[in-house]
Design a protein around this motif. Structure first.
Motif, PDB file in Angstrom:
ATOM      1  N   MET A   1      -0.253   5.555   4.863  1.00 34.59           N
ATOM      2  CA  MET A   1       0.526   4.593   3.919  1.00 34.59           C
ATOM      3  C   MET A   1       1.301   4.135   3.194  1.00 34.59           C
ATOM      4  O   MET A   1       1.084   5.247   2.511  1.00 34.59           O
ATOM      5  CB  MET A   1      -1.875   2.710   3.910  1.00 34.59           C
ATOM      6  N   LYS A   2       2.398   3.423   4.118  1.00 31.39           N
ATOM      7  CA  LYS A   2       3.190   4.139   2.336  1.00 31.39           C
ATOM      8  C   LYS A   2       2.870   3.085   1.380  1.00 31.39           C
ATOM      9  O   LYS A   2       1.538   2.216   1.397  1.00 31.39           O
ATOM     10  CB  LYS A   2       4.418   3.206   2.799  1.00 31.39           C
ATOM     11  N   ALA A   3       3.239   4.004   0.124  1.00 34.45           N
ATOM     12  CA  ALA A   3       3.195   3.511  -1.371  1.00 34.45           C
ATOM     13  C   ALA A   3       3.175   1.808  -1.540  1.00 34.45           C
ATOM     14  O   ALA A   3       1.738   1.119  -1.716  1.00 34.45           O
ATOM     15  CB  ALA A   3       3.646   4.101  -2.580  1.00 34.45           C
ATOM     16  N   PRO A   4       4.494   1.386  -1.363  1.00 37.73           N
ATOM     17  CA  PRO A   4       4.430  -0.360  -1.221  1.00 37.73           C
ATOM     18  C   PRO A   4       3.128  -0.802  -0.885  1.00 37.73           C
ATOM     19  O   PRO A   4       2.611  -2.350  -1.061  1.00 37.73           O
ATOM     20  CB  PRO A   4       5.615  -0.844  -0.954  1.00 37.73           C
ATOM     21  N   ASP A   5       3.249  -0.818   0.780  1.00 40.83           N
ATOM     22  CA  ASP A   5       1.954  -1.001   1.514  1.00 40.83           C
ATOM     23  C   ASP A   5       0.422  -0.807   0.507  1.00 40.83           C
ATOM     24  O   ASP A   5      -0.472  -2.103   0.944  1.00 40.83           O
ATOM     25  CB  ASP A   5       1.689  -0.735   2.502  1.00 40.83           C
ATOM     26  N   ALA A   6       0.712   0.208   0.237  1.00 42.85           N
ATOM     27  CA  ALA A   6      -0.841   0.384  -0.237  1.00 42.85           C
ATOM     28  C   ALA A   6      -1.479  -0.990  -1.547  1.00 42.85           C
ATOM     29  O   ALA A   6      -2.143  -1.185  -1.689  1.00 42.85           O
ATOM     30  CB  ALA A   6      -1.696   2.259  -1.074  1.00 42.85           C
ATOM     31  N   VAL A   7      -0.389  -0.923  -2.657  1.00 42.08           N
ATOM     32  CA  VAL A   7      -0.285  -1.477  -3.669  1.00 42.08           C
ATOM     33  C   VAL A   7      -0.781  -3.254  -2.938  1.00 42.08           C
ATOM     34  O   VAL A   7      -0.937  -3.825  -3.850  1.00 42.08           O
ATOM     35  CB  VAL A   7       1.207  -1.443  -4.315  1.00 42.08           C
ATOM     36  N   LEU A   8       0.661  -3.241  -2.461  1.00 46.96           N
ATOM     37  CA  LEU A   8      -0.103  -4.948  -1.548  1.00 46.96           C
ATOM     38  C   LEU A   8      -1.411  -4.729  -0.645  1.00 46.96           C
ATOM     39  O   LEU A   8      -1.634  -6.464  -1.735  1.00 46.96           O
ATOM     40  CB  LEU A   8       1.768  -5.358  -0.368  1.00 46.96           C
ATOM     41  N   ALA A   9      -1.320  -3.891  -0.503  1.00 48.23           N
ATOM     42  CA  ALA A   9      -3.602  -4.239  -0.227  1.00 48.23           C
ATOM     43  C   ALA A   9      -4.222  -4.279  -0.601  1.00 48.23           C
ATOM     44  O   ALA A   9      -4.831  -5.214  -1.183  1.00 48.23           O
ATOM     45  CB  ALA A   9      -3.651  -3.023   1.491  1.00 48.23           C
ATOM     46  N   ALA A  10      -3.978  -3.745  -1.769  1.00 46.63           N
ATOM     47  CA  ALA A  10      -4.892  -3.798  -2.782  1.00 46.63           C
ATOM     48  C   ALA A  10      -4.631  -4.793  -3.207  1.00 46.63           C
ATOM     49  O   ALA A  10      -6.094  -5.957  -4.046  1.00 46.63           O
ATOM     50  CB  ALA A  10      -4.820  -2.305  -3.837  1.00 46.63           C
ATOM     51  N   GLY A  11      -3.530  -5.548  -3.982  1.00 44.64           N
ATOM     52  CA  GLY A  11      -3.530  -6.314  -4.620  1.00 44.64           C
ATOM     53  C   GLY A  11      -4.495  -8.048  -3.608  1.00 44.64           C
ATOM     54  O   GLY A  11      -4.409  -8.923  -4.043  1.00 44.64           O
ATOM     55  N   LEU A  12      -3.508  -8.010  -2.629  1.00 43.80           N
ATOM     56  CA  LEU A  12      -4.227  -9.204  -1.707  1.00 43.80           C
ATOM     57  C   LEU A  12      -5.662  -8.625  -1.671  1.00 43.80           C
ATOM     58  O   LEU A  12      -6.555 -10.008  -1.683  1.00 43.80           O
ATOM     59  CB  LEU A  12      -3.784  -8.951  -0.583  1.00 43.80           C
ATOM     60  N   GLU A  13      -6.153  -7.626  -1.371  1.00 45.74           N
ATOM     61  CA  GLU A  13      -7.754  -7.544  -1.742  1.00 45.74           C
ATOM     62  C   GLU A  13      -8.530  -7.548  -2.148  1.00 45.74           C
ATOM     63  O   GLU A  13      -9.395  -9.096  -2.108  1.00 45.74           O
ATOM     64  CB  GLU A  13      -8.353  -6.119  -0.960  1.00 45.74           C
TER      65      GLU A  13
END
Length: 140
Positions: A1-13
């Motif tokens: 997972m790309k870093a921006p996607d990981a940040v987005l995923a964590a924020g959304l979760e």
């Protein structure tokens, strides 16, 4: 997972989990989370054995048996012989079970609507615009 996607995923979760918790707190219903999850699974996936329900909901089979007994007592599910294996039974959601899920969704939607009312029109529009992307995410 790309870093921006990981940040987005964590924020959304984080936000989805917190929103789920807040709505559950603000809108208590007669159905427990486990009961609602089991009824929703039966509604979406059709009749199932208790062992399959227990596995799908990550609970022990005796726990699922007790839950199904309560749901059956409340007329939210019925048991039918499994046509593939006469020794087993299939659990099926009833019209009353479907109604209970719909009522729960209505109560939760009212609680969510009250929270949405605290947002600005611009914030509500932003959430509305995100719904198609969330639909795509759910279908992925």
């Amino acid at each position: 997972m790309k870093a921006p996607d990981a940040v987005l995923a964590a924020g959304l979760e984080e936000r989805v989990s917190r929103l789920w918790w807040l709505i559950s707190r603000d809108a208590p219903t007669v159905l427990s989370r486990s009961a609602a999850a089991t009824l929703a699974r039966l509604r979406e996936d059709g009749p199932q054995r208790i062992s399959a329900l227990a596995h799908a909901e990550s609970v022990a089979q005796p726990s699922m048996t007790q839950l199904v007994q309560r749901l059956e007592r409340d007329a939210y599910v019925t048991r039918h012989p499994d046509p593939v294996d006469a020794r087993a039974t299939l659990i099926e959601i009833t019209a009353a079970g479907r109604h209970a899920l719909e009522a729960r969704a209505g109560v939760r939607a009212e609680a969510l609507a009250a929270r949405l009312g605290a947002l600005s029109a611009r914030e509500r529009v932003a959430i509305a615009k995100a719904l198609p992307a969330l639909d795509t995410l759910l279908a992925a």
